[in-house]
Scaffold this motif. Structure first.
Motif, PDB file in Angstrom:
ATOM      1  N   VAL A   1       0.856  -1.184   0.000  1.00 37.30           N
ATOM      2  CA  VAL A   1       0.000   0.000   0.000  1.00 37.30           C
ATOM      3  C   VAL A   1       0.892   1.233   0.000  1.00 37.30           C
ATOM      4  CG1 VAL A   1      -1.855   1.242   1.187  1.00 37.30           C
ATOM      5  CG2 VAL A   1      -1.732  -1.263   1.332  1.00 37.30           C
ATOM      6  N   ILE A   2       0.687   2.108  -0.988  1.00 35.49           N
ATOM      7  CA  ILE A   2       1.436   3.358  -1.058  1.00 35.49           C
ATOM      8  C   ILE A   2       0.488   4.494  -1.426  1.00 35.49           C
ATOM      9  CG2 ILE A   2       3.631   2.270  -1.696  1.00 35.49           C
ATOM     10  CD1 ILE A   2       3.096   3.243  -4.597  1.00 35.49           C
ATOM     11  N   PHE A   3       0.875   5.699  -1.081  1.00 42.42           N
ATOM     12  CA  PHE A   3       0.159   6.877  -1.560  1.00 42.42           C
ATOM     13  C   PHE A   3       0.711   7.234  -2.924  1.00 42.42           C
ATOM     14  CE2 PHE A   3      -1.072   7.615   2.851  1.00 42.42           C
ATOM     15  CZ  PHE A   3      -2.360   8.108   2.702  1.00 42.42           C
TER      16      PHE A   3
ATOM     17  N   PRO B   1       0.556  13.418  -5.232  1.00 47.00           N
ATOM     18  CA  PRO B   1       1.402  13.798  -4.102  1.00 47.00           C
ATOM     19  C   PRO B   1       0.926  13.131  -2.811  1.00 47.00           C
ATOM     20  CG  PRO B   1      -0.195  15.543  -4.507  1.00 47.00           C
ATOM     21  CD  PRO B   1      -0.445  14.459  -5.540  1.00 47.00           C
ATOM     22  N   ALA B   2       1.863  12.572  -2.080  1.00 46.19           N
ATOM     23  CA  ALA B   2       1.557  11.936  -0.794  1.00 46.19           C
ATOM     24  C   ALA B   2       1.331  13.021   0.255  1.00 46.19           C
ATOM     25  CB  ALA B   2       2.714  11.040  -0.369  1.00 46.19           C
ATOM     26  N   PRO B   3       0.446  12.756   1.219  1.00 44.34           N
ATOM     27  CA  PRO B   3       0.227  13.759   2.268  1.00 44.34           C
ATOM     28  C   PRO B   3       1.499  14.006   3.084  1.00 44.34           C
ATOM     29  CG  PRO B   3      -0.970  11.719   2.761  1.00 44.34           C
ATOM     30  CD  PRO B   3      -0.356  11.552   1.420  1.00 44.34           C
ATOM     31  N   LEU B   4       1.645  15.224   3.553  1.00 40.09           N
ATOM     32  CA  LEU B   4       2.737  15.548   4.478  1.00 40.09           C
ATOM     33  C   LEU B   4       2.368  14.965   5.834  1.00 40.09           C
ATOM     34  CD1 LEU B   4       3.521  19.273   3.646  1.00 40.09           C
ATOM     35  CD2 LEU B   4       5.113  17.358   3.486  1.00 40.09           C
ATOM     36  N   HIS B   5       3.156  14.004   6.283  1.00 37.58           N
ATOM     37  CA  HIS B   5       2.864  13.309   7.537  1.00 37.58           C
ATOM     38  C   HIS B   5       4.152  12.694   8.053  1.00 37.58           C
ATOM     39  CE1 HIS B   5       1.397  10.158  10.248  1.00 37.58           C
ATOM     40  NE2 HIS B   5       0.274  10.846  10.328  1.00 37.58           N
ATOM     41  N   PRO B   6       4.364  12.674   9.365  1.00 41.67           N
ATOM     42  CA  PRO B   6       5.602  12.125   9.921  1.00 41.67           C
ATOM     43  C   PRO B   6       5.859  10.645   9.629  1.00 41.67           C
ATOM     44  CG  PRO B   6       4.491  13.481  11.555  1.00 41.67           C
ATOM     45  CD  PRO B   6       3.539  13.328  10.390  1.00 41.67           C
ATOM     46  N   HIS B   7       4.846   9.916   9.155  1.00 45.13           N
ATOM     47  CA  HIS B   7       5.024   8.496   8.845  1.00 45.13           C
ATOM     48  C   HIS B   7       4.793   8.178   7.372  1.00 45.13           C
ATOM     49  CE1 HIS B   7       4.166   7.297  13.297  1.00 45.13           C
ATOM     50  NE2 HIS B   7       5.267   8.006  13.146  1.00 45.13           N
ATOM     51  N   ILE B   8       4.750   9.222   6.535  1.00 43.94           N
ATOM     52  CA  ILE B   8       4.537   9.009   5.102  1.00 43.94           C
ATOM     53  C   ILE B   8       5.661   9.706   4.347  1.00 43.94           C
ATOM     54  CG2 ILE B   8       2.989   9.336   3.141  1.00 43.94           C
ATOM     55  CD1 ILE B   8       0.672   9.446   5.224  1.00 43.94           C
ATOM     56  N   TYR B   9       6.394   8.922   3.586  1.00 45.39           N
ATOM     57  CA  TYR B   9       7.533   9.453   2.842  1.00 45.39           C
ATOM     58  C   TYR B   9       7.056  10.100   1.546  1.00 45.39           C
ATOM     59  CZ  TYR B   9      10.424   7.206   6.255  1.00 45.39           C
ATOM     60  OH  TYR B   9      11.013   6.875   7.451  1.00 45.39           O
ATOM     61  N   SER B  10       7.871  10.985   0.997  1.00 46.94           N
ATOM     62  CA  SER B  10       7.472  11.730  -0.199  1.00 46.94           C
ATOM     63  C   SER B  10       7.273  10.823  -1.407  1.00 46.94           C
ATOM     64  CB  SER B  10       8.487  12.837  -0.510  1.00 46.94           C
ATOM     65  OG  SER B  10       9.770  12.304  -0.701  1.00 46.94           O
ATOM     66  N   ASN B  11       7.827   9.604  -1.387  1.00 53.69           N
ATOM     67  CA  ASN B  11       7.598   8.656  -2.477  1.00 53.69           C
ATOM     68  C   ASN B  11       6.325   7.835  -2.257  1.00 53.69           C
ATOM     69  OD1 ASN B  11       8.430   6.963  -0.427  1.00 53.69           O
ATOM     70  ND2 ASN B  11      10.119   6.040  -1.564  1.00 53.69           N
ATOM     71  N   GLY B  12       5.569   8.138  -1.202  1.00 51.14           N
ATOM     72  CA  GLY B  12       4.300   7.468  -0.945  1.00 51.14           C
ATOM     73  C   GLY B  12       4.376   6.286  -0.001  1.00 51.14           C
ATOM     74  N   HIS B  13       5.572   5.866   0.383  1.00 54.02           N
ATOM     75  CA  HIS B  13       5.712   4.729   1.297  1.00 54.02           C
ATOM     76  C   HIS B  13       5.188   5.114   2.679  1.00 54.02           C
ATOM     77  CE1 HIS B  13       9.044   2.549  -1.194  1.00 54.02           C
ATOM     78  NE2 HIS B  13       8.013   2.934  -1.931  1.00 54.02           N
ATOM     79  N   ILE B  14       4.515   4.169   3.314  1.00 56.05           N
ATOM     80  CA  ILE B  14       3.843   4.407   4.588  1.00 56.05           C
ATOM     81  C   ILE B  14       4.484   3.542   5.664  1.00 56.05           C
ATOM     82  CG2 ILE B  14       1.634   4.327   5.807  1.00 56.05           C
ATOM     83  CD1 ILE B  14       0.327   4.261   2.927  1.00 56.05           C
ATOM     84  N   CYS B  15       4.888   4.167   6.751  1.00 55.30           N
ATOM     85  CA  CYS B  15       5.439   3.442   7.893  1.00 55.30           C
ATOM     86  C   CYS B  15       4.285   3.161   8.853  1.00 55.30           C
ATOM     87  CB  CYS B  15       6.537   4.272   8.557  1.00 55.30           C
ATOM     88  SG  CYS B  15       7.304   3.438   9.958  1.00 55.30           S
ATOM     89  N   LEU B  16       3.662   2.001   8.672  1.00 59.48           N
ATOM     90  CA  LEU B  16       2.516   1.596   9.487  1.00 59.48           C
ATOM     91  C   LEU B  16       2.621   0.086   9.697  1.00 59.48           C
ATOM     92  CD1 LEU B  16      -0.218   2.406  10.821  1.00 59.48           C
ATOM     93  CD2 LEU B  16      -1.295   1.939   8.609  1.00 59.48           C
ATOM     94  N   ASP B  17       2.728  -0.344  10.942  1.00 52.51           N
ATOM     95  CA  ASP B  17       3.054  -1.734  11.247  1.00 52.51           C
ATOM     96  C   ASP B  17       2.099  -2.774  10.665  1.00 52.51           C
ATOM     97  OD1 ASP B  17       1.002  -1.067  13.015  1.00 52.51           O
ATOM     98  OD2 ASP B  17       1.909  -2.091  14.719  1.00 52.51           O
ATOM     99  N   ILE B  18       0.806  -2.454  10.521  1.00 52.49           N
ATOM    100  CA  ILE B  18      -0.119  -3.466   9.986  1.00 52.49           C
ATOM    101  C   ILE B  18       0.157  -3.808   8.526  1.00 52.49           C
ATOM    102  CG2 ILE B  18      -1.956  -2.907  11.623  1.00 52.49           C
ATOM    103  CD1 ILE B  18      -3.402  -1.638   9.085  1.00 52.49           C
ATOM    104  N   LEU B  19       0.911  -2.953   7.833  1.00 52.78           N
ATOM    105  CA  LEU B  19       1.244  -3.244   6.438  1.00 52.78           C
ATOM    106  C   LEU B  19       2.445  -4.171   6.321  1.00 52.78           C
ATOM    107  CD1 LEU B  19       0.828   0.349   4.957  1.00 52.78           C
ATOM    108  CD2 LEU B  19      -0.825  -1.533   4.962  1.00 52.78           C
TER     109      LEU B  19
END
Length: 161
Positions: free
Chosen positions: A80-82, A85-103
């Motif tokens: 799962v990626i954004f 443009p990916a949202p500005l968020h402390p757990h979402i990288y500018s390439n869309g990768h999401i740091c979320l443990d359930i993934l």
């Protein structure tokens, strides 16, 4: 995902196909609030529109998630990626990768696309700042050439956001 990885992707198993068809039918009947599945003929890749929740710093903003299902879904988590443009968020990288443990580490076959979406919306909604992760530039540079977020060894240490 790179063109070569798309062409080398394996076909969904019968179990995965049946599960995804069931999830898609349930989604059409009762979609999670704030999400819209963009209809295509590709069961293995879903594009989902995310609406920022009212009362949060993402209210009235729209983003798109790309969900790619592995051949042995649900035993293996989808990627799962954004999309940009990916949202500005402390757990979402500018390439869309999401740091979320359930993934990754905390994936369970009992989870569904809907539960993933709710978790991502919850993660977005709980943030009080719009900023990239501290290591964004280094991480994105290391992910060039189509590296999947599933190839990353994530360190889940920040549960404040």
């Amino acid at each position: 995902m790179t063109a070569s990885s798309v062409s080398s992707r394996k076909v969904l198993s019968k179990i995965a196909t049946n599960r995804l068809q069931k999830e898609l039918t349930e989604w059409q009947i009762n979609p999670p609030s704030g999400f819209t599945h963009k209809v295509t003929d590709n069961l293995q890749r879903w594009v989902i529109e995310v609406n920022g929740a009212q009362g949060t710093i993402y209210a009235n903003e729209k983003y798109q998630l790309q969900v790619d299902f592995p051949e042995n879904y649900p035993m293996e988590a989808p990627q799962v990626i954004f999309l940009h443009p990916a949202p500005l968020h402390p757990h979402i990288y500018s390439n869309g990768h999401i740091c979320l443990d359930i993934l990754y580490d905390s994936w369970s076959p009992a989870m569904t696309v809907g539960s993933i979406c709710i978790s991502i919306l919850s993660m977005l909604s709980s943030s009080t700042v719009k900023e990239r992760p501290e290591d964004n530039d280094r991480y994105v540079k290391n992910c060039r050439n189509g590296r999947s977020p599933k190839e990353t060894r994530w360190w889940f240490h920040d549960d404040k956001v």
